[in-house]
Scaffold this active site. Structure first.
Site, PDB file in Angstrom:
ATOM      1  CD  GLU A  12      -2.828  -1.151   2.444  1.00 38.56           C
ATOM      2  OE1 GLU A  12      -4.054  -1.234   2.361  1.00 38.56           O
ATOM      3  OE2 GLU A  12      -2.237  -1.172   3.544  1.00 38.56           O
ATOM      4  CG  ASP A 211     -12.808  -6.149  -0.284  1.00 34.96           C
ATOM      5  OD1 ASP A 211     -13.703  -6.267   0.554  1.00 34.96           O
ATOM      6  OD2 ASP A 211     -11.685  -5.660   0.006  1.00 34.96           O
TER       7      ASP A 211
HETATM    8  N1  ADE Z   1      -9.588  -3.914   3.796  1.00 34.69           N
HETATM    9  C1  ADE Z   1      -9.877  -4.146   2.497  1.00 34.69           C
HETATM   10  N2  ADE Z   1     -11.002  -4.866   2.365  1.00 34.69           N
HETATM   11  C2  ADE Z   1     -11.443  -5.105   3.625  1.00 34.69           C
HETATM   12  C3  ADE Z   1     -12.538  -5.819   4.154  1.00 34.69           C
HETATM   13  N3  ADE Z   1     -13.392  -6.433   3.352  1.00 34.69           N
HETATM   14  N4  ADE Z   1     -12.673  -5.879   5.503  1.00 34.69           N
HETATM   15  C4  ADE Z   1     -11.789  -5.262   6.305  1.00 34.69           C
HETATM   16  N5  ADE Z   1     -10.726  -4.585   5.860  1.00 34.69           N
HETATM   17  C5  ADE Z   1     -10.558  -4.493   4.540  1.00 34.69           C
END
Ligand code: ADE
Length: 243
Positions: A12, A211
């Protein structure tokens, strides 16, 4: 005074770190701090590690040991809000720990003894990040097509944090029902904001949606981090520093 830029994972922060002039490394509590200059600003880049304790420890060390004018966190998050899609950028205006629950002693989500469940981002830094994110997302980005991203958007509002990667449709739906104004879920922002509040220092959080926090939570996570999120972080932070 220096600006501290924090991410949870190496991928990142990598693209920003590659732009650092005079990279002087030092170690503190197992963390490597990279001091140098970015776009003419004195900065410290550091990886916190994943989760609220890691983020809080990092934030407290930075604010206690260095003359830090602001904490910026960059990384990825799961999209919760309607229309918050993979490839979008979320700037947190408020932060809440979704797994904080000392009820019935205190209201659900309230951080005991503080009287609050939500902690604020610094308005000026967040405004700057929003403006820079609009600018960066408006320009062509070759990697987006391979992730099926066509028209990324910028959002601002509530970001929720907890010590759990949310990757089931059931948990995602529960969070959406309980906290309908939450735009994104991640694992550090609310911890950073609470510590910044304790020290009376500004903080801001910039997240790229990797996501939708459901059963399909990104298969190609590492590639997305490197090819999209890290580059957005670099370009948006550099644009904010030069604005
Ligand atoms: N960081 C990126 N995606 C995530 C998720 N689904 N839950 C927690 N932290 C995250």
């Amino acid at each position: 005074m220096t600006l501290a830029i924090v991410s949870a994972l190496p991928d990142e922060l990598a693209a920003l770190q590659a732009r650092l002039d005079v990279d002087h490394a030092s170690t503190l509590a197992g963390r490597t701090l990279h001091s140098g200059r970015l776009a003419g600003h004195e900065v410290i880049l550091v990886l916190s590690g994943v989760g609220k304790v890691a983020a809080a420890t990092t934030a407290a060390l930075l604010l206690d040991r260095f003359d830090v004018r602001a904490l910026l966190f960059t990384g990825v998050a799961g999209g919760l809000g309607t229309g918050v899609a993979v490839g979008d950028v979320v700037i947190g205006r408020q932060f809440l720990q979704h797994d904080m629950d000392a009820s019935p002693l205190f209201p659900r989500w309230e951080v005991p003894m503080t009287g609050r469940s939500r902690f604020d981002a610094d308005a000026a830094w967040s405004d700057r990040l929003v403006a820079s994110a609009h600018q960066v997302l408006a320009s062509e980005h070759p990697a987006l097509a391979s992730f099926g991203i066509t028209a990324p958007r910028v959002h601002q509002g509530l970001v929720i944090s907890g010590d759990r990667f949310v990757s089931s449709a059931a948990e995602c739906a529960r969070l959406q029902a309980e906290l309908p104004d939450a735009l994104a879920v991640e694992m550090e922002g609310a911890a950073l904001a609470q510590v910044a509040h304790d020290f009376g220092r500004p903080c801001a959080v910039l997240r790229t949606i990797s996501d939708r926090a459901d059963d399909a939570a990104h298969v190609d996570f590492p590639r997305f981090l490197r090819m999209v999120a890290a580059e957005y972080a670099r370009d948006i932070v550099l644009a904010a520093l030069t604005a």
